[in-house]
Write a protein that holds these residues in place. Sequence first.
Motif, PDB file in Angstrom:
ATOM      1  N   ASP A  21       0.845  -1.019   0.045  1.00 28.20           N
ATOM      2  CA  ASP A  21       0.125  -0.199  -0.046  1.00 28.20           C
ATOM      3  C   ASP A  21       0.826   1.308   0.123  1.00 28.20           C
ATOM      4  OD1 ASP A  21      -2.712  -0.779   0.329  1.00 28.20           O
ATOM      5  OD2 ASP A  21      -2.170  -1.747   2.011  1.00 28.20           O
ATOM      6  N   SER A  65       1.009   0.651  -4.289  1.00 33.04           N
ATOM      7  CA  SER A  65      -0.424   0.649  -4.920  1.00 33.04           C
ATOM      8  C   SER A  65      -0.674   2.465  -5.252  1.00 33.04           C
ATOM      9  CB  SER A  65      -1.263   0.534  -3.866  1.00 33.04           C
ATOM     10  OG  SER A  65      -1.430   1.430  -2.784  1.00 33.04           O
ATOM     11  N   GLY A  66       0.331   3.435  -4.779  1.00 33.87           N
ATOM     12  CA  GLY A  66      -0.006   4.820  -4.790  1.00 33.87           C
ATOM     13  C   GLY A  66      -0.976   5.172  -3.834  1.00 33.87           C
ATOM     14  N   SER A  67      -1.124   6.453  -3.865  1.00 34.24           N
ATOM     15  CA  SER A  67      -2.430   7.173  -3.067  1.00 34.24           C
ATOM     16  C   SER A  67      -3.683   7.234  -3.409  1.00 34.24           C
ATOM     17  CB  SER A  67      -1.908   8.567  -2.749  1.00 34.24           C
ATOM     18  OG  SER A  67      -2.055   9.178  -4.210  1.00 34.24           O
ATOM     19  N   LYS A  68      -3.802   6.802  -4.812  1.00 35.43           N
ATOM     20  CA  LYS A  68      -5.356   6.695  -5.382  1.00 35.43           C
ATOM     21  C   LYS A  68      -5.868   5.454  -5.493  1.00 35.43           C
ATOM     22  CE  LYS A  68      -4.400  10.872  -8.003  1.00 35.43           C
ATOM     23  NZ  LYS A  68      -5.120  11.770  -7.655  1.00 35.43           N
ATOM     24  N   SER A  69      -5.106   4.269  -4.882  1.00 36.07           N
ATOM     25  CA  SER A  69      -5.559   3.054  -4.831  1.00 36.07           C
ATOM     26  C   SER A  69      -5.060   2.073  -3.861  1.00 36.07           C
ATOM     27  CB  SER A  69      -5.511   2.174  -6.261  1.00 36.07           C
ATOM     28  OG  SER A  69      -4.011   1.827  -6.379  1.00 36.07           O
ATOM     29  N   SER A  70      -5.584   0.894  -3.523  1.00 36.22           N
ATOM     30  CA  SER A  70      -5.084   0.043  -2.467  1.00 36.22           C
ATOM     31  C   SER A  70      -4.126  -0.881  -2.966  1.00 36.22           C
ATOM     32  CB  SER A  70      -6.280  -0.400  -1.640  1.00 36.22           C
ATOM     33  OG  SER A  70      -7.039  -1.195  -2.376  1.00 36.22           O
ATOM     34  N   ASP A 124      -6.686  -3.462  -4.658  1.00 34.34           N
ATOM     35  CA  ASP A 124      -6.902  -2.995  -6.001  1.00 34.34           C
ATOM     36  C   ASP A 124      -5.986  -3.497  -7.217  1.00 34.34           C
ATOM     37  OD1 ASP A 124      -9.157  -1.969  -4.921  1.00 34.34           O
ATOM     38  OD2 ASP A 124      -8.565   0.083  -4.879  1.00 34.34           O
ATOM     39  N   ARG A 125      -4.760  -3.153  -6.802  1.00 38.95           N
ATOM     40  CA  ARG A 125      -3.455  -3.598  -7.672  1.00 38.95           C
ATOM     41  C   ARG A 125      -3.710  -5.123  -7.633  1.00 38.95           C
ATOM     42  NH1 ARG A 125       0.125   0.485  -9.138  1.00 38.95           N
ATOM     43  NH2 ARG A 125       0.631  -1.250 -10.621  1.00 38.95           N
TER      44      ARG A 125
END
Length: 149
Positions: A47, A64-69, A72-73
């Motif tokens: 995350d 995952s970056g800040s816009k997804s979890s 999600d990835r």
Amino acid sequence: MYLIDGNNLIGHTKEIPYHDPGARQRLLDHIVPFLEASNSKATVVFDGGSQALRKSRRIQLVFSGSKSSADDRIRHLVESAPSPRDLCVVSSDNAVYGYSRSCGSRAIKCHEFNRLIRQTAQSHHPEENREHTVEDLKQWLRYFGEEEE
């Protein structure tokens, strides 16, 4: 290939305190010997934003970056895999676990993966049997021509 929910595995690995700032590196160091011994590769998904971590040629890191979890990835990686059956998703998150299986991937819970790591370590470093009887010692002494006193 293993697709590992990194933060989830940290939370299920008792040797690694979850709030340890070095937990992610410790996790990678924990799984590399298993990957080497089993001649496997892994993608570890964490995350949040990227972090400089020491890895091996057997590990690919995904953040995952800040816009997804990470969840999600992982779902996206399973969906976009050329052959989901070649993946083994490691997560104790029931939604990720179930989704992976529904797409045809193998999935194992984190405690099962940690058990695999321990079993592999034990099979590659079996405890030495250091128990020898007095008779064993006498036989070796005779073999090397040493006389008993």
